[in-house]
Design an enzyme around this catalytic site. Structure first.
Site, short mmCIF file in Angstrom:
data_model
loop_
_atom_site.label_atom_id
_atom_site.label_comp_id
_atom_site.label_asym_id
_atom_site.label_seq_id
_atom_site.Cartn_x
_atom_site.Cartn_y
_atom_site.Cartn_z
N ARG A 106 38.68 61.41 61.26
CA ARG A 106 39.36 61.34 59.96
C ARG A 106 38.71 62.33 59.00
O ARG A 106 37.52 62.20 58.69
CB ARG A 106 39.25 59.93 59.40
CG ARG A 106 39.94 59.69 58.05
CD ARG A 106 39.66 58.29 57.54
NE ARG A 106 40.02 57.27 58.53
CZ ARG A 106 39.60 56.00 58.49
NH1 ARG A 106 38.78 55.60 57.51
NH2 ARG A 106 39.98 55.16 59.41
N HIS A 151 34.37 57.59 60.60
CA HIS A 151 35.41 58.35 61.32
C HIS A 151 35.24 59.85 61.11
O HIS A 151 35.59 60.65 62.00
CB HIS A 151 36.79 57.94 60.83
CG HIS A 151 37.28 56.63 61.40
ND1 HIS A 151 37.96 56.54 62.59
CD2 HIS A 151 37.21 55.37 60.92
CE1 HIS A 151 38.29 55.28 62.83
NE2 HIS A 151 37.84 54.54 61.82
N ASP A 158 39.74 53.75 66.06
CA ASP A 158 40.42 52.47 65.84
C ASP A 158 41.45 52.32 66.96
O ASP A 158 42.29 53.21 67.16
CB ASP A 158 41.15 52.46 64.49
CG ASP A 158 40.20 52.50 63.31
OD1 ASP A 158 39.03 52.10 63.47
OD2 ASP A 158 40.63 52.94 62.23
N GLU A 240 35.89 44.49 61.72
CA GLU A 240 37.19 45.01 62.14
C GLU A 240 37.28 44.99 63.66
O GLU A 240 36.58 45.76 64.33
CB GLU A 240 37.40 46.44 61.62
CG GLU A 240 37.38 46.55 60.10
CD GLU A 240 37.50 47.99 59.61
OE1 GLU A 240 37.42 48.92 60.45
OE2 GLU A 240 37.67 48.19 58.40
N HIS A 243 37.70 48.56 65.41
CA HIS A 243 36.84 49.68 65.02
C HIS A 243 35.63 49.80 65.94
O HIS A 243 34.80 48.88 66.01
CB HIS A 243 36.40 49.45 63.57
CG HIS A 243 35.53 50.52 62.99
ND1 HIS A 243 35.92 51.29 61.92
CD2 HIS A 243 34.27 50.92 63.29
CE1 HIS A 243 34.94 52.12 61.60
NE2 HIS A 243 33.92 51.91 62.42
#
Length: 268
Positions: A106, A151, A158, A240, A243
């Site tokens: 990301r 990320h 994810d 999460e 994740h």
């Protein structure tokens, strides 16, 4: 005639001056986009069988718009993380399952976009699906949004599990009726993954991997994913279920900002 000739001479002199200024002015150069280091690779180049549903390249995410920096629907990771996913996928295929990734590398510009959105308290267009029980003023304090993301270092992903043969995922239609991400699987957005108890990116404590309220098949699915990935070197983020970070990270202290695009890893 003399007046007209004089006027033409003035216009000609003015035009010549403008041309001279234009010629002397420096030509603006577009800043080239950064490219990924050689250690990054498109996941499809390592394992084309892993399903990709890159949510942030679409409007189906907690902001309701494609996210800055996602030029193409593409998973990019460090080569070591991609190789570990390939090892996990090889095991899963033999058991009738596939991995499906929602997000991989990301860029920092995407994280900055998240931060701007979180500070805009008037924009709650996707609250009904992704954070129905969380006040938007709490997104930073509760850890759902941060100014840096693992990320951006390239080894975090994810993801979820899909039972094979994979059914198609229904297309997302903006404006459709929103259902809370923790609703029963039959009611929430029709993802083709196994039932994990919540949808991806559900801002709710029910998304905690080992939340005691998640039982039965939902808990079994989370633990199956967790064991499969930890066996090949990934570490789960407890808050999460989707994740995971491959350890040791190749770039533990670097936050990259090259765009998510094929050209970023061309030739790698």
């Amino acid at each position: 005639m003399t007046g007209i000739a004089s006027t033409f001479r003035v216009l000609a002199a003015t035009a010549a001056t403008l041309l001279a200024v234009t010629a002397a002015a420096p030509v603006a150069q577009a800043r080239p986009e950064p490219k990924a280091p050689e250690e990054f690779v498109a996941l499809r180049a390592v394992d084309p069988t892993i399903i990709q549903e890159m949510r942030y390249a679409t409007a189906h995410n907690f902001m309701g718009v494609p996210v800055d920096g996602y030029r193409q629907s593409l998973c990019i990771l460090t080569r070591s993380a991609a190789g570990a996913l390939h090892r996990a996928q090889t095991r899963l295929l033999k058991q009738g399952y596939s991995l499906k990734v929602y997000d991989c590398y990301r860029p920092q510009r995407a994280v900055d976009h998240f931060v701007r959105w979180a500070k805009d308290l008037d924009d709650e267009s996707m609250k009904g699906e992704f954070y129905p029980r969380v006040d938007k003023t709490r997104l930073f304090a509760d850890g759902y949004i941060a100014e840096k993301s693992g990320h951006s270092r390239g080894s975090t992903v994810d993801l979820t599990l899909v039972k094979l043969p994979a059914a198609p995922t229904a297309p997302y239609l903006p404006g459709r009726k929103q259902v809370p991400c923790y609703a029963p699987q039959a009611d929430r957005f029709p993802d083709n993954s196994v039932d994990m108890g919540t949808g991806f990116d559900c801002f709710d404590t029910l998304s905690h991997t080992d939340d005691p309220r998640i039982q039965g098949t939902q808990r079994d699915n989370r633990q199956f994913l967790k064991k499969t990935l930890t066996d090949v070197g990934f570490v789960n983020l407890a808050e999460e279920w989707w994740h995971y970070t491959f350890k040791p990270e190749l770039f533990p202290d670097t936050y990259f900002d090259f765009p998510v695009a094929r050209r970023s890893v061309a030739g790698h």
